[in-house]
Every structure is written in C-alpha cells, then in structure tokens.
Write a protein that holds these residues in place. Structure first.
Motif, PDB file in Angstrom:
ATOM      1  N   UNK A 183     -48.637  56.572 -29.524  1.00  0.00           N
ATOM      2  CA  UNK A 183     -49.810  57.767 -30.440  1.00  0.00           C
ATOM      3  C   UNK A 183     -50.795  57.094 -29.560  1.00  0.00           C
ATOM      4  N   UNK A 184     -51.018  55.219 -29.539  1.00  0.00           N
ATOM      5  CA  UNK A 184     -52.453  55.134 -28.865  1.00  0.00           C
ATOM      6  C   UNK A 184     -52.032  55.549 -27.604  1.00  0.00           C
ATOM      7  N   UNK A 185     -50.943  55.632 -26.590  1.00  0.00           N
ATOM      8  CA  UNK A 185     -50.880  55.638 -25.330  1.00  0.00           C
ATOM      9  C   UNK A 185     -51.819  54.966 -24.288  1.00  0.00           C
ATOM     10  N   UNK A 186     -51.763  53.516 -25.077  1.00  0.00           N
ATOM     11  CA  UNK A 186     -52.530  52.015 -24.168  1.00  0.00           C
ATOM     12  C   UNK A 186     -53.099  52.112 -22.723  1.00  0.00           C
ATOM     13  N   UNK A 187     -53.887  51.567 -22.543  1.00  0.00           N
ATOM     14  CA  UNK A 187     -54.729  52.413 -20.868  1.00  0.00           C
ATOM     15  C   UNK A 187     -53.686  50.162 -20.390  1.00  0.00           C
ATOM     16  N   UNK A 188     -53.737  49.405 -21.089  1.00  0.00           N
ATOM     17  CA  UNK A 188     -53.504  47.785 -20.972  1.00  0.00           C
ATOM     18  C   UNK A 188     -51.994  47.654 -22.388  1.00  0.00           C
ATOM     19  N   UNK A 223     -43.730  48.271  -6.846  1.00  0.00           N
ATOM     20  CA  UNK A 223     -45.818  48.359  -7.608  1.00  0.00           C
ATOM     21  C   UNK A 223     -45.910  49.284  -7.229  1.00  0.00           C
ATOM     22  N   UNK A 224     -46.936  49.991  -7.894  1.00  0.00           N
ATOM     23  CA  UNK A 224     -47.477  51.544  -8.472  1.00  0.00           C
ATOM     24  C   UNK A 224     -48.767  50.946  -8.976  1.00  0.00           C
ATOM     25  N   UNK A 225     -49.879  51.902  -9.635  1.00  0.00           N
ATOM     26  CA  UNK A 225     -51.069  51.483  -9.712  1.00  0.00           C
ATOM     27  C   UNK A 225     -50.964  50.772 -11.403  1.00  0.00           C
ATOM     28  N   UNK A 226     -50.303  51.355 -12.093  1.00  0.00           N
ATOM     29  CA  UNK A 226     -49.766  50.664 -13.529  1.00  0.00           C
ATOM     30  C   UNK A 226     -50.003  48.783 -12.882  1.00  0.00           C
ATOM     31  N   UNK A 227     -49.187  48.566 -12.738  1.00  0.00           N
ATOM     32  CA  UNK A 227     -48.371  47.729 -12.355  1.00  0.00           C
ATOM     33  C   UNK A 227     -49.006  46.722 -11.865  1.00  0.00           C
ATOM     34  N   UNK A 228     -49.682  47.104 -11.078  1.00  0.00           N
ATOM     35  CA  UNK A 228     -50.975  46.551  -9.613  1.00  0.00           C
ATOM     36  C   UNK A 228     -51.655  46.085 -10.642  1.00  0.00           C
ATOM     37  N   UNK A 229     -52.635  46.691 -11.776  1.00  0.00           N
ATOM     38  CA  UNK A 229     -53.718  46.451 -12.985  1.00  0.00           C
ATOM     39  C   UNK A 229     -52.849  45.055 -13.794  1.00  0.00           C
ATOM     40  N   UNK A 230     -51.928  44.981 -14.108  1.00  0.00           N
ATOM     41  CA  UNK A 230     -50.912  43.924 -14.746  1.00  0.00           C
ATOM     42  C   UNK A 230     -51.575  42.764 -13.906  1.00  0.00           C
ATOM     43  N   UNK A 231     -50.715  42.826 -12.769  1.00  0.00           N
ATOM     44  CA  UNK A 231     -50.706  41.784 -11.678  1.00  0.00           C
ATOM     45  C   UNK A 231     -52.520  41.057 -12.017  1.00  0.00           C
ATOM     46  N   UNK A 232     -53.014  42.513 -11.302  1.00  0.00           N
ATOM     47  CA  UNK A 232     -54.392  41.762 -11.172  1.00  0.00           C
ATOM     48  C   UNK A 232     -55.316  40.950 -12.864  1.00  0.00           C
ATOM     49  N   UNK A 266     -43.890  49.931 -18.691  1.00  0.00           N
ATOM     50  CA  UNK A 266     -44.540  49.880 -17.909  1.00  0.00           C
ATOM     51  C   UNK A 266     -44.045  50.771 -17.349  1.00  0.00           C
ATOM     52  N   UNK A 267     -43.299  51.394 -17.301  1.00  0.00           N
ATOM     53  CA  UNK A 267     -42.232  52.295 -17.226  1.00  0.00           C
ATOM     54  C   UNK A 267     -42.739  53.371 -17.650  1.00  0.00           C
ATOM     55  N   UNK A 268     -43.922  53.544 -18.309  1.00  0.00           N
ATOM     56  CA  UNK A 268     -44.169  54.837 -19.712  1.00  0.00           C
ATOM     57  C   UNK A 268     -46.556  54.846 -19.227  1.00  0.00           C
ATOM     58  N   UNK A 269     -46.495  53.908 -18.015  1.00  0.00           N
ATOM     59  CA  UNK A 269     -47.834  54.036 -17.692  1.00  0.00           C
ATOM     60  C   UNK A 269     -48.975  52.971 -18.217  1.00  0.00           C
ATOM     61  N   UNK A 270     -48.201  52.552 -18.904  1.00  0.00           N
ATOM     62  CA  UNK A 270     -49.308  51.724 -19.583  1.00  0.00           C
ATOM     63  C   UNK A 270     -48.838  50.153 -18.977  1.00  0.00           C
ATOM     64  N   UNK A 271     -50.200  50.097 -18.682  1.00  0.00           N
ATOM     65  CA  UNK A 271     -50.127  48.590 -17.404  1.00  0.00           C
ATOM     66  C   UNK A 271     -49.997  47.309 -18.450  1.00  0.00           C
ATOM     67  N   UNK A 272     -48.371  46.625 -18.378  1.00  0.00           N
ATOM     68  CA  UNK A 272     -47.754  45.666 -19.528  1.00  0.00           C
ATOM     69  C   UNK A 272     -48.019  44.204 -18.993  1.00  0.00           C
TER      70      UNK A 272
END
Ligand SMILES: [Zn+2]
Length: 494
Positions: A183-188, A223-232, A266-272
């Motif tokens: 429902x929320x579709x969080x970015x993080x 590594x993709x954008x989502x996982x990259x953000x989480x790593x940063x 993470x696979x759903x695109x939420x940087x986890x």
C-alpha cells in the motif's frame, strides 16, 4: 592607505576570522548533539528488553496524544493482539520501518519509542525535526510479532518464522507487513532485528554490536539502484556509528533467500536495510545498543531527508568486516588442567545460555563449557589469562538447611575464597534450577561427583595459583577473589 583599501582589508579580515572560527570550533553535527542529550528522549518506562504488547499499546496511545502521530491497526496476531502502524510526517519520501518480527529481538522496538519521543519533542532540535517531517512520510510497525514477544520466542504462535514467510504469507503477521508495504510503496525500508551476541566484527576481539545488510534481490547478488541506495545508507550509518563504537560494526551474510522479507522487498524495488543488534561488552540488557539504534536510525532519517547519502561511494562497503561467529562469553587462556592423571595446558570457551524467567519478563543464565583446545582465533567478551593458574573443581560444604538459610553473602564469599562452590544440605533435599542472590550452588549429588572441565559441563570451577584460589568461575561468571565481593546474576541448584 585609501579608505577603500582599508574597507577591503577589513572585509578580508572578517572573512578569514569566520573561516578560522568554523574550522577550530568544528561544529558538532546535530545528531551528535542529540546523542549527547539522549536521556531527554529515552523512554523511561521501557526498563529492559522484555517489552510486551501491553507496553507497546500504552506507548502508542501516548504518541497519538502528542498529535504528531496517527495510528491504525493493520492486523491481528494469532492470539488476537493488534499489529499497529504509526505514521509521522508529510514529506514526499516514504520510509517504512518495522521491528521485532522475531519475538525475542526487541532492541530496535525500544529504540523506536525513544525516536518517537524525540520526534514529538520541542526544543533546540526543531530544525532537524522539521527537515524530517517536511521531507519524509514515516511509517512504523513496532513489534510485528507480539505473540512471540509475549513468550520471548523467535517464531509466531503457529511456530512459523515470519521472516521465512514472505512468499507463502501463512502468518497473519507476515500478511499485515506485506499488505502495508504494498500500500505504501516505500522508497526505503528498515528491517530491524537482533543477532547473536557471539558474533565478532571480522576475525577480531570486537563484538559485532551492529551488523548491516543491503539484502540481495536475486541469487547472483546483483547490484541495482534500489540495493545501491540501501548500501549508501548503510555506509552513512556506519560512518556515524564508528565514532561511537569504533570497530564494532559488521555486515551480515548476503546470500539471497526469497523467503525473507528483506530480500523480497528489495526485489519489489523498496531499498531495504537490515539492521541487526548484536552484543556489547557489559551490556547484557542491550540498553546501550538501544541508544546506538536510536542514533543510527536518526542519522539515516536525516540523511534520507537531505539525500546526503547519495555521495557515498559503494567501494567503501568492502571495508566493513563480515560477521564472524568466533566470540565466547568467557575465554580462559592457558589454564592447567589435570584429567585422569594427565596434566595439560589448554583454553576454555564458555557461553551463557539463557533461561526464561517467570512471565517471560526476566532471564537467568546457564554457563557451560563449549570449547576446549586451540582458541587462538577466538575471543571472549571476558577473558582470563591463566598461564599461572590451575583449574580445580569446587569443594562441597555440608550444611543443615537452617545453616544455609542463615548464611550471609560475606560468609559465602569467604567459603568461595577457601575453594567451596557448592553446598549440600545434610538434612533434606535442596531445590534445583536457577537461584539468585547467592554465590554458592546447591547440590544433591554425591560430594565426589563434581567434575570441572569437560564439554557441555556447567562452568563452575576455581582457578588457583600454587593451591591458593585466585578466581572463581561461578556459572560462567568470574569472581576475582583478591578484590571486593561481587554479585553474580544467578547460581544453580543441581
Ligand atoms: Zn531476527
């Protein structure tokens, strides 16, 4: 000198002064000043880690009353306990944080309520609050597994591990989390757990007090954008935490497991981001680690609000050491042992397993010998250098029950100094199990049956120098017999 010249010289002087002032006073970061003032936000009603659903409900009510949080029920546990979702802020970036999907992992739950207190505060940190409130929409699910918390166990009441239920969604707790995330579709997203206190940060003597992971979203661990953000974001929190507990930060194993929520999100695109609270010397109740959680989360939220994490270079992730299962609660090094007529020097690794107390609201400990041999690559939260010492079994003191009842702590300590670790009642059978406020154990065994050094044996022994007791290891806890008397958390009746 012309007046114009004087003006420019003066201006230059002022600019230089400002630059010097900024450099020498090195302005402390706002989150570090919050750290200094943590006691103002510490939720005092949470005194230990055995927090229950009823505590959470009361605290949520308090936060709703502040007017800054809204709350809704998003599901019920198997036993019918509410699962609650709190919202704070009106910004564009959505962040979802949930804690305690494993019932016996409460460190982050405690920290979340400290964080809520901070958020609803009104003081010099208002600018920081405003940045967070205006840029983020925060969604919290504290204590996702209230039934597990009630009985201080990992799994839910169906005995299913909620963090292996992201695909099948058999558990109502897992379904509630999946639905709110969709429902929320969080970015993080922050997945908040506790790990074993026996992990070290790499092959060092430093415990892995906080371990991070940006979970993989596929088997090749791309590594993709989502996982990259989480790593940063992890790198940002790591930079901050290293200033508080240098060397005590590690990373968790990143093998992909599609049953887990972190990997699935993470696979759903939420940087986890997975945060695991481990151990720290002298903090068995994890109250300092709670403060570190508070600090790490606030650091992350500020960074997300300002998007400052984006400047982190991924290459730095390699420098965070991996979790290593190499610690013991106590290591006794180079001790002389005599067994069946053979004398040898070796090392002992001792761990404290936990025994749940009444109403799952306290803990006793059971110290056992778990390693014997070469322990060069292992370390202890506590260590004794015993190369001048010999291991001696504790002696058994025969007493009437009435004499035991009257024995003072000072008299018990005196007996320990003489090498006694057990009392046997001569007139009746004594109770078994953990006992508090004592130094001597009770035993019903034959007095000659006490052994002191073997795998799986209770860690009860004396360390003596030329026959004189120097240390007592009582149920895995160390008493230095040359210093003042100290309590141990609990002893045992056998
Ligand atoms: Zn966990």
């Amino acid at each position: 000198m012309s007046s114009k010249h004087i003006f420019f010289t003066g201006l230059l002087f002022i600019i230089v002064q400002i630059a010097v002032a900024q450099d020498s006073v090195k302005v402390k970061k706002e989150v570090d000043r919050v750290w200094d003032n943590y006691e103002l936000y510490h939720e005092a009603s949470i005194k230990n880690r055995f927090i229950k659903h009823s505590d959470v409900i009361q605290l949520i009510q308090k936060n709703i009353n502040s007017g800054l949080f809204s709350s809704e029920e998003i599901g019920r546990s198997i036993k019918g306990r509410s699962i609650n979702h709190l919202t704070y802020g009106r910004g564009r970036t959505k962040v979802l944080l949930w804690s305690q999907m494993h019932g016996d992992e409460s460190t982050a739950t405690m920290a979340l309520f400290d964080l809520f207190n901070f958020m609803s505060g009104n003081d010099e940190f208002d600018p920081l609050r405003r940045i967070i409130r205006d840029n983020l929409e925060l969604h919290f699910v504290p204590m996702l597994n209230p039934d597990g918390a009630q009985e201080w166990k990992r799994r839910n009441d169906l005995e299913i591990d909620i963090n292996r239920d992201a695909r099948l969604l058999v558990t109502p707790e897992g379904r509630a989390l999946m639905e709110i995330a969709k429902k929320i579709q969080p970015e993080i997203a922050f997945n908040l757990h506790d790990q074993s206190t026996l992990y070290a940060a790499g092959r060092t003597d430093k415990s892995a007090t906080i371990s991070f992971l940006a979970p993989a979203y596929n088997y090749p661990k791309d590594m993709n954008e989502s996982r990259k953000r989480a790593t940063q974001l992890i790198l940002t929190m790591n930079d901050a935490l290293q200033t508080k507990v240098p060397g005590n930060i590690a990373k968790y194993d990143d093998a992909f497991d599609p049953r887990c929520f972190g990997d699935t999100f993470q696979a759903m695109g939420f940087s986890t981001i997975l945060i695991e609270s481990g151990g720290f010397k002298g903090d068995p109740e994890k109250q300092y680690i709670r403060k570190l959680n508070f600090y790490a989360l606030l650091t992350a939220l500020e960074s997300i609000a300002k998007k400052s994490y984006a400047s982190q270079s991924l290459a730095k992730y390699d420098s965070i050491p991996e979790n290593s299962r190499s610690l013991y609660d106590l290591v006794v090094r180079n001790v002389s042992i005599n067994k069946e007529g053979i004398s040898f020097r070796t090392n002992l690794g001792i761990n404290l397993s936990q025994i749940k107390g009444p109403n799952y609201a306290s803990m006793s400990y059971n110290g056992r010998i778990e390693e014997l041999g070469d322990m060069e690559l292992n370390y202890g939260h506590n260590e004794i250098e015993a190369s001048q010492l010999s291991l001696v079994p504790g002696k058994v003191k025969l007493l009437l029950k009435s004499e035991w009842d009257k024995l003072t702590q000072e008299e018990e300590f005196q007996l320990v100094k003489e090498g006694y670790l057990y009392v046997k009642w001569t007139d009746t059978k004594s109770p078994t199990g953990p006992m508090s406020a004592r130094l001597l154990n009770l035993t019903n065994a034959e007095t000659g049956a006490i052994k002191a050094a073997g795998i799986g044996q209770q860690a009860q022994f004396i360390l003596a120098k030329e026959g004189k007791p120097e240390f007592a290891v009582i149920n895995g806890f160390v008493l230095d017999l040359n210093t003042e008397m100290k309590q141990v958390p609990n002893v045992f009746g056998y």
